[in-house]
Each structure stands twice: as structure tokens, then as C-alpha cells.
Write a protein that holds these residues in place. Structure first.
Motif, PDB file in Angstrom:
ATOM      1  N   SER A 151       0.833  -1.194   0.000  1.00 54.62           N
ATOM      2  CA  SER A 151       0.000   0.000   0.000  1.00 54.62           C
ATOM      3  C   SER A 151       0.874   1.252   0.000  1.00 54.62           C
ATOM      4  O   SER A 151       2.049   1.218   0.357  1.00 54.62           O
ATOM      5  N   ARG A 209      -1.675   7.659   1.728  1.00 51.13           N
ATOM      6  CA  ARG A 209      -2.506   8.715   1.154  1.00 51.13           C
ATOM      7  C   ARG A 209      -2.401   9.985   2.004  1.00 51.13           C
ATOM      8  O   ARG A 209      -2.281  11.080   1.466  1.00 51.13           O
ATOM      9  N   ASN A 226      -3.827   4.220   0.404  1.00 52.21           N
ATOM     10  CA  ASN A 226      -4.467   4.412  -0.902  1.00 52.21           C
ATOM     11  C   ASN A 226      -5.622   3.439  -1.129  1.00 52.21           C
ATOM     12  O   ASN A 226      -6.432   3.632  -2.035  1.00 52.21           O
ATOM     13  N   THR A 227      -5.721   2.407  -0.285  1.00 52.32           N
ATOM     14  CA  THR A 227      -6.823   1.455  -0.409  1.00 52.32           C
ATOM     15  C   THR A 227      -7.974   1.784   0.536  1.00 52.32           C
ATOM     16  O   THR A 227      -8.934   1.025   0.633  1.00 52.32           O
ATOM     17  N   SER A 266      -6.137  -1.019  -6.425  1.00 51.03           N
ATOM     18  CA  SER A 266      -6.449   0.256  -7.061  1.00 51.03           C
ATOM     19  C   SER A 266      -5.413   0.522  -8.137  1.00 51.03           C
ATOM     20  O   SER A 266      -4.216   0.487  -7.885  1.00 51.03           O
ATOM     21  N   GLY A 267      -5.875   0.758  -9.345  1.00 58.74           N
ATOM     22  CA  GLY A 267      -4.946   0.910 -10.460  1.00 58.74           C
ATOM     23  C   GLY A 267      -4.434  -0.442 -10.912  1.00 58.74           C
ATOM     24  O   GLY A 267      -5.133  -1.452 -10.833  1.00 58.74           O
ATOM     25  N   ASP A 268      -3.184  -0.470 -11.392  1.00 60.34           N
ATOM     26  CA  ASP A 268      -2.607  -1.716 -11.912  1.00 60.34           C
ATOM     27  C   ASP A 268      -1.955  -2.558 -10.821  1.00 60.34           C
ATOM     28  O   ASP A 268      -1.542  -3.690 -11.073  1.00 60.34           O
ATOM     29  N   GLU A 269      -1.840  -2.017  -9.620  1.00 64.04           N
ATOM     30  CA  GLU A 269      -1.132  -2.711  -8.544  1.00 64.04           C
ATOM     31  C   GLU A 269      -2.075  -3.597  -7.744  1.00 64.04           C
ATOM     32  O   GLU A 269      -3.096  -3.152  -7.243  1.00 64.04           O
ATOM     33  N   GLY A 295     -11.569  -3.215  -7.096  1.00 59.52           N
ATOM     34  CA  GLY A 295     -10.447  -2.362  -7.490  1.00 59.52           C
ATOM     35  C   GLY A 295     -10.897  -0.969  -7.867  1.00 59.52           C
ATOM     36  O   GLY A 295     -10.253   0.037  -7.504  1.00 59.52           O
ATOM     37  N   GLN A 296     -12.001  -0.869  -8.604  1.00 59.43           N
ATOM     38  CA  GLN A 296     -12.525   0.447  -8.998  1.00 59.43           C
ATOM     39  C   GLN A 296     -12.960   1.254  -7.784  1.00 59.43           C
ATOM     40  O   GLN A 296     -12.707   2.463  -7.697  1.00 59.43           O
ATOM     41  N   ALA A 349      -9.955   2.561  -5.992  1.00 59.87           N
ATOM     42  CA  ALA A 349      -9.328   3.650  -6.750  1.00 59.87           C
ATOM     43  C   ALA A 349     -10.117   4.952  -6.611  1.00 59.87           C
ATOM     44  O   ALA A 349      -9.543   6.044  -6.624  1.00 59.87           O
ATOM     45  N   GLU A 350     -11.435   4.823  -6.465  1.00 65.58           N
ATOM     46  CA  GLU A 350     -12.293   6.012  -6.383  1.00 65.58           C
ATOM     47  C   GLU A 350     -12.430   6.542  -4.963  1.00 65.58           C
ATOM     48  O   GLU A 350     -12.880   7.669  -4.759  1.00 65.58           O
TER      49      GLU A 350
END
Length: 340
Positions: free
Chosen positions: A133, A136, A155-156, A301-304, A334-335, A338-339
């Protein structure tokens, strides 16, 4: 081992589909009647004999039809199965169910319940790994002159809170300065990288403030290397009771294995491997799960990929449908992360 031609692969596909759907051993007559194989019953019998000789199917009882072996399911998954796409109403239902989540714990809880309902199997969701992670935001709140609440947001959407008792009182100016410097250096950086980025911060403060700053950083470092990092949430264990006849002798070894968090983490596999993984029968290292299959995939989130989710059920599983559901749910989670 000889290569199977397309016709024998079609026969194997039909056997798997029929056995998963009917729970009954499949005979050559039923295959000819239910599937447009384009060959005679005698040819189908010969193909079944070859599949049995090569270990892809076997005869559970005398004068009975055939059922797939672990090896047969493996070939079905590797060569034959197409992941079944979710319908538009199913996709909307997934999104609606997950969109109502208020925090990370709620996201994980909703995800594991949704997976269990969609697949009618046991669902397993791993919490996002702190080591994968990024930071943020770091918030510092004064609770008392010498007591601070440290809030670490990932970030998650994961939130870690710690109470810091400092050696002396910390003024608002110092607190605001430390907060700004921490976020400037640590924001957006992976957890393992943060200590080296902020360890020299105490030297940039007045000597009287350095013990307080050092204490705050020590608590931050403890949060970054959380001892109980690997967390798992499980749902749908009762679904296994529907498949009692799929497990040799008793379901007890499966239930005992599901109680072991270490076993579940190993089943999901390494977080770094974010692709779809299907382990069938004895491919699972834990003996108690040799009669099950595990379908898992990474999410993030994203490609990770930050964690894994998946389902556990009997080897007599609707693999295309299960793989489609697991993949769709992982994508939506994941979306949402990310949001958030």
C-alpha cells in the motif's frame, strides 16, 4: 502422454459440463443425446476409453458412467473453459451492492458476502497488504498537551489509528509543521520506503521538540510494519453442506482447514501474482483440501494488486461461471478502492 485431438477434447468438455450440472456419472448414450458431437455412440465410447486410459476420467462404480478426475478438470480449465461473462443485470447488482460501502472493513465484508452469494461457494477475501500500500495521508490531532492521535490513511482506504504519548507538550505550530513535512515526504510512497524518507525529520526541529517528533515517528513506523498485517475474511461456509456427497467420507477436514488463516493465505497465493489462479484437488498442498478447488485473483487500485480474493468449493465446480464471478467482483472492488 499423447496429445488429445479436438474430438476427444469435446467429449471431455461434455462430460465435465454434464457431471457438474447433473451430479451423475455420464455415459456415452447421454453424451450423444445431449450434445451435438457429430459422431456415433461407438466412437464416443472409444474416445471415453482413451480418456479413461489417459487418466482424464474414471468409472466410480461398475456399470456406471464416467466422471472427471482432477487431471480432467485441469485440462478443462487450461484448454477448454471460457470465462463466463456476467450479464448486465448481474454487473449492475454487483456495483450497487458494493457502492454502498462506507469504509474498507465494509468493502471487504460486502465483497465476501457477495462472492459467496454469486458462486454459492465459500468466499475468501484478504485485506489489502500494508507492504503493498501507499500512504494517502497522515493526520496528527492534539488530544491533550502531551497526547496525539496519529491517523494513517492508505491508498486502499485502510485507516490505522494510534495514540501517541509524547515526552512533553506539543504546540499547534509544531504539530502543523510536522504534519505538513510528513505528508510532503511520505504521501504517495510505499510503506516500506517511508522510514528512510522521514527518519531525519527530528534534526530539522528545535532541540526541545526533537524528543516529541522522534516519539511520533516511532509510532508511525510501528503502524507501517503492522504485526498482524495478514487478515482474512470468510463467508459462505454453510454452502459446503450442499455438496456433502462431493467430499470423500466427511466434510470435516475441509471445515478444519478453513479455520486456519495460514492455510487460507497459502491457498490464495502470493499477492504479487495478480492473475487468475485455479488450484484443483491435490494441487492444494493442504491434505484436508484435496477434494476442493480454489479460484483466486488479485485486486487493487490501479494496476497494482494489493490483495487476493477467491472462492473454495468442491472440484465438481462450474469453473467458467465461478472464474467469471471472481474476476468481475475483483474488478469492481479495485474500482471502488481507486475512487475512494
Amino acid at each position: 502422454m499423447r496429445q488429445l485431438d479436438d474430438r476427444k477434447l469435446s467429449v471431455l468438455r461434455a462430460i465435465v459440463q454434464d457431471y457438474v450440472g447433473t451430479e451423475e456419472p455420464v455415459g456415452s448414450k447421454a453424451l450423444v443425446e445431449r450434445h451435438n458431437l457429430g459422431v456415433s455412440p461407438a466412437t464416443v465410447r472409444n474416445d471415453m476409453a482413451t480418456l479413461e486410459e489417459d487418466g482424464y476420467i474414471h468409472q466410480p462404480h461398475t456399470s456406471a458412467g464416467r466422471i472427471p478426475t482432477d487431471k480432467g478438470y485441469r485440462l478443462f480449465v487450461d484448454r477448454l473453459a471460457e470465462v463466463k461473462p456476467m450479464s448486465a443485470p448481474e454487473r449492475r447488482a454487483i456495483r450497487h451492492f458494493l457502492d454502498g460501502a462506507v469504509d474498507l472493513d465494509d468493502v471487504v465484508a460486502r465483497t465476501v458476502r457477495l462472492l459467496a452469494q454469486l458462486t454459492r461457494q465459500v468466499a475468501v477475501v484478504q485485506y489489502p497488504s500494508l507492504t503493498r500500500s501507499t500512504v494517502r495521508h497522515v493526520e496528527l490531532l492534539a488530544l491533550a498537551p502531551s497526547k496525539i492521535m496519529l491517523v494513517l490513511i492508505t491508498n486502499t482506504g485502510r485507516v490505522e489509528q494510534r495514540i501517541v504519548d509524547t515526552p512533553g507538550p506539543v504546540g499547534e505550530t509544531t504539530l502543523a509543521d510536522l504534519r505538513a513535512r510528513l505528508n510532503a515526504r511520505a504521501g504517495g510512497r510505499f510503506f516500506p520506503d517511508v522510514p528512510a524518507l522521514v527518519e531525519d525529520l527530528p534534526s530539522s526541529f528545535e532541540p526541545a521538540e526533537r524528543p516529541n517528533v522522534t516519539t511520533v515517528l516511532s509510532t508511525l513506523f510501528e503502524s507501517l510494519v503492522e504485526q498482524n498485517e495478514e487478515r482474512i475474511m470468510l463467508a459462505g461456509t454453510a454452502n459446503l453442506t450442499r455438496f456433502g456427497h462431493d467430499f470423500p467420507l466427511t466434510i470435516q477436514p475441509v471445515l478444519e482447514a478453513l479455520e486456519e488463516q495460514v492455510v487460507l493465505l497459502r491457498l490464495l497465493g502470493e499477492t504479487a501474482d495478480s492473475g487468475m489462479t485455479v488450484r484443483i484437488g491435490r494441487e492444494n498442498e493442504y491434505e484436508g483440501l484435496n477434494s476442493t478447488s480454489v479460484v483466486s485473483v488479485g485486486y487493487g487500485s490501479g494496476d497494482e494488486s494489493v490483495a487476493k480474493l477467491g472462492v473454495i468449493g468442491p472440484t465438481r465446480m462450474d469453473y467458467p461461471g465461478t472464474m467469471g464471478a471472481v474476476r468481475a467482483v475483483a474488478r469492481y472492488v479495485g474500482q471502488i478502492l481507486a475512487e475512494s
